[in-house]
Design a protein around this motif. Sequence first.
Motif, PDB file in Angstrom:
ATOM      1  N   ILE A  81     -10.310 -29.919 -56.311  1.00 15.79           N
ATOM      2  CA  ILE A  81     -10.573 -31.245 -55.967  1.00 15.79           C
ATOM      3  C   ILE A  81     -10.546 -32.121 -57.362  1.00 15.79           C
ATOM      4  O   ILE A  81     -10.100 -33.312 -57.414  1.00 15.79           O
ATOM      5  N   PHE A  82     -11.090 -31.754 -58.257  1.00 13.00           N
ATOM      6  CA  PHE A  82     -11.296 -32.500 -59.613  1.00 13.00           C
ATOM      7  C   PHE A  82     -10.039 -32.472 -60.314  1.00 13.00           C
ATOM      8  O   PHE A  82      -9.548 -33.358 -60.643  1.00 13.00           O
ATOM      9  N   VAL A  83      -9.209 -31.438 -60.634  1.00 10.24           N
ATOM     10  CA  VAL A  83      -8.147 -31.344 -61.429  1.00 10.24           C
ATOM     11  C   VAL A  83      -6.933 -31.893 -60.651  1.00 10.24           C
ATOM     12  O   VAL A  83      -6.056 -32.845 -61.381  1.00 10.24           O
ATOM     13  N   VAL A  84      -6.794 -31.511 -59.774  1.00  8.98           N
ATOM     14  CA  VAL A  84      -5.358 -31.924 -58.745  1.00  8.98           C
ATOM     15  C   VAL A  84      -5.412 -33.240 -57.954  1.00  8.98           C
ATOM     16  O   VAL A  84      -4.915 -34.138 -58.197  1.00  8.98           O
ATOM     17  N   ILE A  86      -8.266 -35.583 -58.043  1.00 12.34           N
ATOM     18  CA  ILE A  86      -8.843 -36.746 -58.613  1.00 12.34           C
ATOM     19  C   ILE A  86      -8.061 -37.036 -60.002  1.00 12.34           C
ATOM     20  O   ILE A  86      -7.552 -38.190 -60.198  1.00 12.34           O
ATOM     21  N   LYS A  87      -7.881 -36.130 -60.872  1.00  6.05           N
ATOM     22  CA  LYS A  87      -6.977 -36.256 -62.012  1.00  6.05           C
ATOM     23  C   LYS A  87      -5.517 -36.642 -61.735  1.00  6.05           C
ATOM     24  O   LYS A  87      -5.063 -37.692 -62.103  1.00  6.05           O
ATOM     25  N   TYR A  88      -4.890 -35.944 -61.186  1.00  5.91           N
ATOM     26  CA  TYR A  88      -3.532 -35.944 -61.207  1.00  5.91           C
ATOM     27  C   TYR A  88      -3.055 -36.950 -60.130  1.00  5.91           C
ATOM     28  O   TYR A  88      -2.219 -37.660 -60.027  1.00  5.91           O
ATOM     29  N   VAL A  89      -3.536 -36.627 -58.916  1.00  2.84           N
ATOM     30  CA  VAL A  89      -3.052 -37.535 -57.615  1.00  2.84           C
ATOM     31  C   VAL A  89      -3.581 -39.090 -57.757  1.00  2.84           C
ATOM     32  O   VAL A  89      -3.143 -39.960 -57.482  1.00  2.84           O
ATOM     33  N   LEU A  90      -4.943 -39.196 -57.888  1.00  2.00           N
ATOM     34  CA  LEU A  90      -5.524 -40.611 -57.922  1.00  2.00           C
ATOM     35  C   LEU A  90      -5.336 -41.071 -59.243  1.00  2.00           C
ATOM     36  O   LEU A  90      -5.397 -42.457 -59.340  1.00  2.00           O
ATOM     37  N   PHE A  91      -5.395 -40.473 -60.481  1.00  2.00           N
ATOM     38  CA  PHE A  91      -5.173 -41.363 -61.672  1.00  2.00           C
ATOM     39  C   PHE A  91      -3.888 -41.095 -62.362  1.00  2.00           C
ATOM     40  O   PHE A  91      -3.099 -42.168 -62.719  1.00  2.00           O
ATOM     41  N   VAL A  92      -3.659 -40.045 -62.859  1.00  2.00           N
ATOM     42  CA  VAL A  92      -2.470 -39.662 -63.729  1.00  2.00           C
ATOM     43  C   VAL A  92      -1.413 -40.060 -63.085  1.00  2.00           C
ATOM     44  O   VAL A  92      -0.208 -40.748 -63.764  1.00  2.00           O
ATOM     45  N   SER A  93      -1.037 -39.764 -61.809  1.00  2.00           N
ATOM     46  CA  SER A  93       0.296 -40.119 -61.130  1.00  2.00           C
ATOM     47  C   SER A  93       0.680 -41.375 -61.191  1.00  2.00           C
ATOM     48  O   SER A  93       1.735 -42.208 -60.855  1.00  2.00           O
ATOM     49  N   ARG A  94      -0.650 -42.349 -61.471  1.00  2.00           N
ATOM     50  CA  ARG A  94      -0.173 -43.785 -61.443  1.00  2.00           C
ATOM     51  C   ARG A  94       0.211 -44.221 -62.762  1.00  2.00           C
ATOM     52  O   ARG A  94       0.718 -45.251 -63.020  1.00  2.00           O
ATOM     53  N   THR A 244      -2.706 -24.098 -61.335  1.00  2.00           N
ATOM     54  CA  THR A 244      -1.295 -23.845 -62.215  1.00  2.00           C
ATOM     55  C   THR A 244      -0.515 -24.603 -61.230  1.00  2.00           C
ATOM     56  O   THR A 244      -0.188 -24.667 -59.917  1.00  2.00           O
ATOM     57  N   GLY A 245       0.462 -25.549 -61.837  1.00  2.00           N
ATOM     58  CA  GLY A 245       1.408 -26.093 -60.934  1.00  2.00           C
ATOM     59  C   GLY A 245       1.141 -27.572 -60.796  1.00  2.00           C
ATOM     60  O   GLY A 245       1.752 -28.622 -60.192  1.00  2.00           O
ATOM     61  N   ALA A 246      -0.200 -27.992 -61.285  1.00  2.00           N
ATOM     62  CA  ALA A 246      -0.540 -29.314 -61.096  1.00  2.00           C
ATOM     63  C   ALA A 246       0.312 -30.327 -61.929  1.00  2.00           C
ATOM     64  O   ALA A 246       0.512 -31.546 -61.346  1.00  2.00           O
ATOM     65  N   GLU A 247       0.769 -29.847 -63.034  1.00  2.00           N
ATOM     66  CA  GLU A 247       1.508 -30.919 -63.841  1.00  2.00           C
ATOM     67  C   GLU A 247       2.913 -30.950 -63.305  1.00  2.00           C
ATOM     68  O   GLU A 247       3.573 -32.103 -63.538  1.00  2.00           O
ATOM     69  N   ALA A 248       3.335 -30.250 -62.571  1.00  2.00           N
ATOM     70  CA  ALA A 248       4.673 -30.183 -61.662  1.00  2.00           C
ATOM     71  C   ALA A 248       4.505 -31.532 -60.603  1.00  2.00           C
ATOM     72  O   ALA A 248       5.641 -32.279 -60.345  1.00  2.00           O
ATOM     73  N   LEU A 249       3.400 -31.690 -60.187  1.00  2.00           N
ATOM     74  CA  LEU A 249       3.241 -32.798 -59.263  1.00  2.00           C
ATOM     75  C   LEU A 249       3.297 -34.227 -60.127  1.00  2.00           C
ATOM     76  O   LEU A 249       4.122 -34.835 -59.460  1.00  2.00           O
ATOM     77  N   TYR A 250       3.197 -34.352 -61.309  1.00  2.00           N
ATOM     78  CA  TYR A 250       3.390 -35.371 -61.969  1.00  2.00           C
ATOM     79  C   TYR A 250       4.744 -35.533 -62.588  1.00  2.00           C
ATOM     80  O   TYR A 250       5.415 -36.402 -62.365  1.00  2.00           O
TER      81      TYR A 250
END
Length: 641
Positions: A81-84, A86-94, A244-250
């Motif tokens: 929930i937090f790393v993928v 909140i961090k990546y989907v909600l914020f970093v991917s923007r 692991t793999g959250a960075e691939a999302l971005y």
Amino acid sequence: MSHSAPAAPALGTDLTQSPHGSNGNGKAKAHWPIVLAAVGVVYGDIGTSPLYALNECLINTPGSRAVAALGCASLIFWSLIFVVTIKYVLFVSRADNQGEGGIFALLALRPKSETLLCAPILFILAGASLLYGDGLITPAISVLSAAEGLKSVNPIFTPWVLPLACTILFALFWFQKKGTAKIGGIFGPVMVLWFATLAVLGAIQIVQTPAILHALNPLSGLALLKSHPVAFVGILGSVVLAVTGAEALYADMGHFGRPAIARGWYGIALPGLALNYLGQAAYVVRHPDDLTNPFTAIGPQGHYGILLVLLSLAATIIACQALITGTFSLTRQAISLGYFPRLGVIHTSAEHEGHIYLPFLNWMLGLGSICLVLGFKSSGALAAAYGIAVTGTMAATSLAFYRTTRYRWEWPRVAAVPLCVTFLLVDLTFFGANLPKFQEGGWLPLLIGGFILTIMVTWKRGRAEILRHILKQDIDVSLIVSEIEQENIHRVAGCAVFMSAVPKGTPIALLHHLKANRCLHKTVLLLTLSVEGVPRIPKEESVHVEDLGGGLWRVIARYGYMDTPNGPTLLAQLAAHGIEINPRATTYFFNRETIIPGGKARMWPWQKELYRVLSQNARPARDYFGIPPNQIIEMGLPVQL
């Protein structure tokens, strides 16, 4: 060059929307075919983590396995929930660069005030370097963990696990030259089937033990950490395997668009992962004395168990494929931005610019992955080497994201600092929890990352010194034009292209040519290829032409870091600027550098020697720009570093 900054999101903004509109790369809607394709490519790595993540957590948690299962499932769920989410989907991917994501996309958006190798950039480069360790370890651990499922079906298969894993890895890397488009059509459906299987297997166990839903309370995970302070590091070091793999999302955002990736996460990947982890924990709560991997324990037995192993193998192959192509893309971006020596790049698709194949890098990754399987022999042993690379890259991304919020979105510190510090604290906590694994294999990604970082820094600094050397010998091109107008230089038919590192002065190759031959073609192009900090340059804005007089033209061709320069294609574009050229009858003049030690370049002696080796083995610029070899003349350029 100036970049248009993404608009800063106001308080209350819908964070599912990109500041560029729908998704930041021009895709208006996330149609389900695009969502399925995104699931197949983006979530392969994180989707195969249930094969080993919870099992590693249980191994590193002392005491009752039933209590450990509840706490570990809670930690894993809230990490997702937090790393993928909140961090990546909600914020970093923007924080995209014209729709493209990834750590180099953020690096390209650096403030102009920063020097090329200042501390923040070095930190981000270190994170990018660790991705190569991830690219080496992920295929090994994913394929090996899936192959180990055969042992749970029948112990007779145990001797075949390592040979099978090595065979699959060899076939996977051999197939890269065929292009991802050959098998890309089945990625999405297979991964959807995989996530559906994860969900069903987990739901069956949850129904039998509904008390496991207490894991949705984050206090359950915190209570586990509080009750085992000595094992705190080991537990968190295993939990990180689930993200692991959250960075691939971005990194893969530019291929599918942010809405498709977000919808794939919320609608397919997250439910499947959450249900499966909770289901595994539910099984352990009911069977605390069963020490087998809970993933294989909740799966079907007998012949149906073989089907699950085959599906898991397919999922891991897809996960590896996504990371391999991501490493290819990362390397091409590094080459374009001047942080990596030129390597051979082969395009495997006429329709998709991003489908590329780097032969040398491919076989280095393949050989390294097979050696890891043979050296570590089990997925559990490889897990010790895994977390450091992932968490290090996550921390670098958090820093890069802060730079974007402050200098591109112009957020005030009161908004940017608390958010990014929270991200960084979680990342560094996970990173610190993995450091004790150093002696067990954690040294491997750090060694790989350190080696790649050394190459990046040395190459960037060496190219800067070469450019400084060239500028010292600069001669105003107006002197050459004056010589031509006085008819002191004989003209011959045809066109000559002299490559110039900077869009001013006279290329050294042109000076050497005039000194040796005292003649010049009737049409002369002084060509500079400029790679800028955006993914792609529109064709109509990519070429600038200046008439210098005397048949000389200065041509500046602008490229994005996702573009691949091509000499003949570029010349064909010049007709629109009034320069009619036959690309097949054009001669290209290049400098061939010869590095001589003993100079006063601002580099350590070992860096000078390393740069010399890299320069000698880098792919020649003539090949990288797609120029026919029979149209090239090289001029010697000795440079004393």
